[in-house]
Scaffold this active site. Structure first.
Site, short mmCIF file in Angstrom:
data_model
loop_
_atom_site.label_atom_id
_atom_site.label_comp_id
_atom_site.label_asym_id
_atom_site.label_seq_id
_atom_site.Cartn_x
_atom_site.Cartn_y
_atom_site.Cartn_z
N HIS A 118 -1.11 0.57 -9.85
CA HIS A 118 -1.75 -0.39 -8.93
C HIS A 118 -2.36 -1.57 -9.70
O HIS A 118 -3.57 -1.83 -9.64
CB HIS A 118 -2.82 0.31 -8.07
CG HIS A 118 -3.11 -0.42 -6.79
ND1 HIS A 118 -3.54 0.20 -5.63
CD2 HIS A 118 -3.04 -1.74 -6.47
CE1 HIS A 118 -3.72 -0.68 -4.67
NE2 HIS A 118 -3.42 -1.89 -5.16
N ARG B 299 0.86 -1.18 0.00
CA ARG B 299 0.00 0.00 0.00
C ARG B 299 0.89 1.23 0.00
O ARG B 299 1.94 1.25 0.66
CB ARG B 299 -0.90 0.01 1.26
CG ARG B 299 -2.05 -0.99 1.23
CD ARG B 299 -3.12 -0.61 0.20
NE ARG B 299 -4.27 -1.49 0.22
CZ ARG B 299 -4.45 -2.53 -0.61
NH1 ARG B 299 -3.55 -2.82 -1.52
NH2 ARG B 299 -5.54 -3.27 -0.52
N GLU C 192 -3.09 7.83 -4.01
CA GLU C 192 -3.58 7.37 -5.31
C GLU C 192 -4.85 8.10 -5.70
O GLU C 192 -5.69 8.33 -4.82
CB GLU C 192 -3.86 5.86 -5.26
CG GLU C 192 -2.60 5.06 -5.33
CD GLU C 192 -2.86 3.56 -5.28
OE1 GLU C 192 -3.95 3.10 -5.68
OE2 GLU C 192 -1.94 2.85 -4.85
C1 DGY Z 1 -5.63 -6.06 -2.89
O1 DGY Z 1 -6.39 -6.99 -3.17
O2 DGY Z 1 -5.47 -5.68 -1.74
C2 DGY Z 1 -4.85 -5.46 -3.99
O3 DGY Z 1 -4.21 -4.28 -3.67
C3 DGY Z 1 -5.68 -5.31 -5.25
O4 DGY Z 1 -4.75 -5.42 -6.25
#
Ligand code: DGY
Length: 385
Positions: free
Chosen positions: A318, A271, A300
């Site tokens: 992402h 993240r 983002e």
């Molecule tokens: C998640 O599933 O947490 C991812 O970031 C999506 O790609």
């Protein structure tokens, strides 16, 4: 209902379920249809606001599937409850966008989609690792600009990982998969930091080391670091895989970056807020041989000022879980979570999710993160109550 465009599937379904984005494949729609759901899907790519999602609930909504770009907190769970909502699933494995306590207080089970993203996300972390280390994007731009006038001994020199040390922060499913790919593929030693030891990963690296010894080769090693700092100091390459919470927010800051080797590589597919992005920009400017691969960003979809001008940073939007198999699998798991709760099916303990991806999906919820808090009994996969 919001001004955004919506489409309805199975209009005569008894349970009204809201999906805040189009999802890939159609297996998930079959699952919800079999659970007698009228499915309303927002077809706009724009991120829905809390107000718009509340508007979509209207006076009656039995369940919802939402996105990591939406804040599922107190306000949404209160509104969902008031509309008769009984189930929510995030279309993601990570659920830092969901206030699980708020959902639990309203008695709403929260699902997520573990298992189908593991190898896919790890593969993207590997792709970013090599794109950064071997300067693939810079070299691509150079070619397209017509700047290649012949082979040169010094053109685009990068980093070799063979027999060096890979570091990971967070040795859960995805971190461990990435570590295995790098250790086995490139005979790297591993150093990892995680509050919980990953014995299976340690055993895996030890077994691989033993195998190398049988071939007369130097074994590889695996060490669990006492602190994240130790990983940043020792590794030639660090890949980030922690969950985002208050303990990992800005885990990578000016001080930690300064611990890293001059030619190190940093990769983030977890993240964005795990990295203080402004500090990263400053570090990359001062250290041109330090290279970075980013799939996720602090705010983002924006990037911090200066990031996009940096040649030593590779950025992608992402997409670490973006393979057809994975994204369809995520849809199947999210739909199975909601359908199972609405149908009163049991909740299975997290583990192998492959049975859910087959033609005969089990009549069960694959992953409800607050099942225990809600007093919902969790069954071992394959056992029925
Ligand atoms: C998640 O599933 O947490 C991812 O970031 C999506 O790609």
């Amino acid at each position: 209902m919001s001004k955004k465009a919506w489409r309805t599937h199975n209009p005569s379904g008894r349970n009204r379920v809201i999906i805040t984005k189009e999802l890939p494949g159609d297996r998930w729609l079959q699952i919800l249809t079999e659970a007698d759901c009228k499915v309303e899907i927002c077809t706009s790519p724009d991120i829905l606001s809390t107000e718009e999602i509340k508007g979509a609930f209207g006076s009656r909504c039995d369940g919802a599937i939402g996105q990591l770009t939406e804040e599922w907190g107190e306000e949404l769970f209160s509104a969902l409850k008031a509309a008769g909502g009984k189930a929510y699933s995030n279309y993601a494995v990570g659920y830092n966008n969901v206030n699980v306590d708020a959902a639990t207080k309203k008695g709403i089970p929260v699902g997520n989609t573990p298992g189908v993203l593991t190898e896919t996300t790890a593969e993207m972390a590997v792709a970013l690792t090599f794109a950064a280390a071997r300067r693939v994007v810079e070299a691509d731009r150079f070619m397209r600009a017509g700047s290649f006038h012949g082979w040169l001994p010094t053109l685009f020199l990068g980093e070799l990982f063979w027999r060096k040390t890979v570091g990971i922060i967070g040795a859960g499913r995805i971190g461990a998969a990435y570590a295995r790919m790098m250790v086995e593929g490139h005979k790297m030693n591993l150093i990892y930091y995680d509050p919980y030891p990953n014995k299976a990963l340690e055993d895996y690296v030890a077994a691989y080391g033993d195998f190398l010894k049988t071939r007369g080769e130097q074994p590889v090693s695996c060490g669990r670091a006492e602190s994240a700092d130790e990983v940043f100091r020792e590794a030639d390459l660090v890949s980030l895989h922690p969950v985002l919470d208050e303990t990992t927010h800005h885990l990578i800051n000016k001080e930690r970056l300064s611990l890293m080797k001059e030619h190190a590589i940093l990769v983030n597919t977890s993240r964005g807020p795990v990295i203080d992005e402004a500090a990263l920009v400053a570090h990359c400017k001062e250290h041109p041989d330090f290279r970075v691969g980013l799939d996720v960003f602090e705010n983002e979809p924006a990037m911090k000022h200066g990031l996009k001008e940096l040649d030593n940073v590779v950025v992608v939007p992402h997409i670490a879980s973006a393979t057809i198999w994975t994204r369809e699998g995520m849809a199947t798991l999210a739909a199975s979570n909601v359908a199972a709760i609405l149908m009163g099916y049991p909740v299975w303990q997290e583990g192998d999710i492959l049975p859910f991806l087959g033609d005969e999906a089990p009549k069960a919820a694959p992953s409800i993160v607050n099942a225990r808090e809600l007093g919902i009994q969790v069954y071992r996969k394959g056992t029925r109550p």
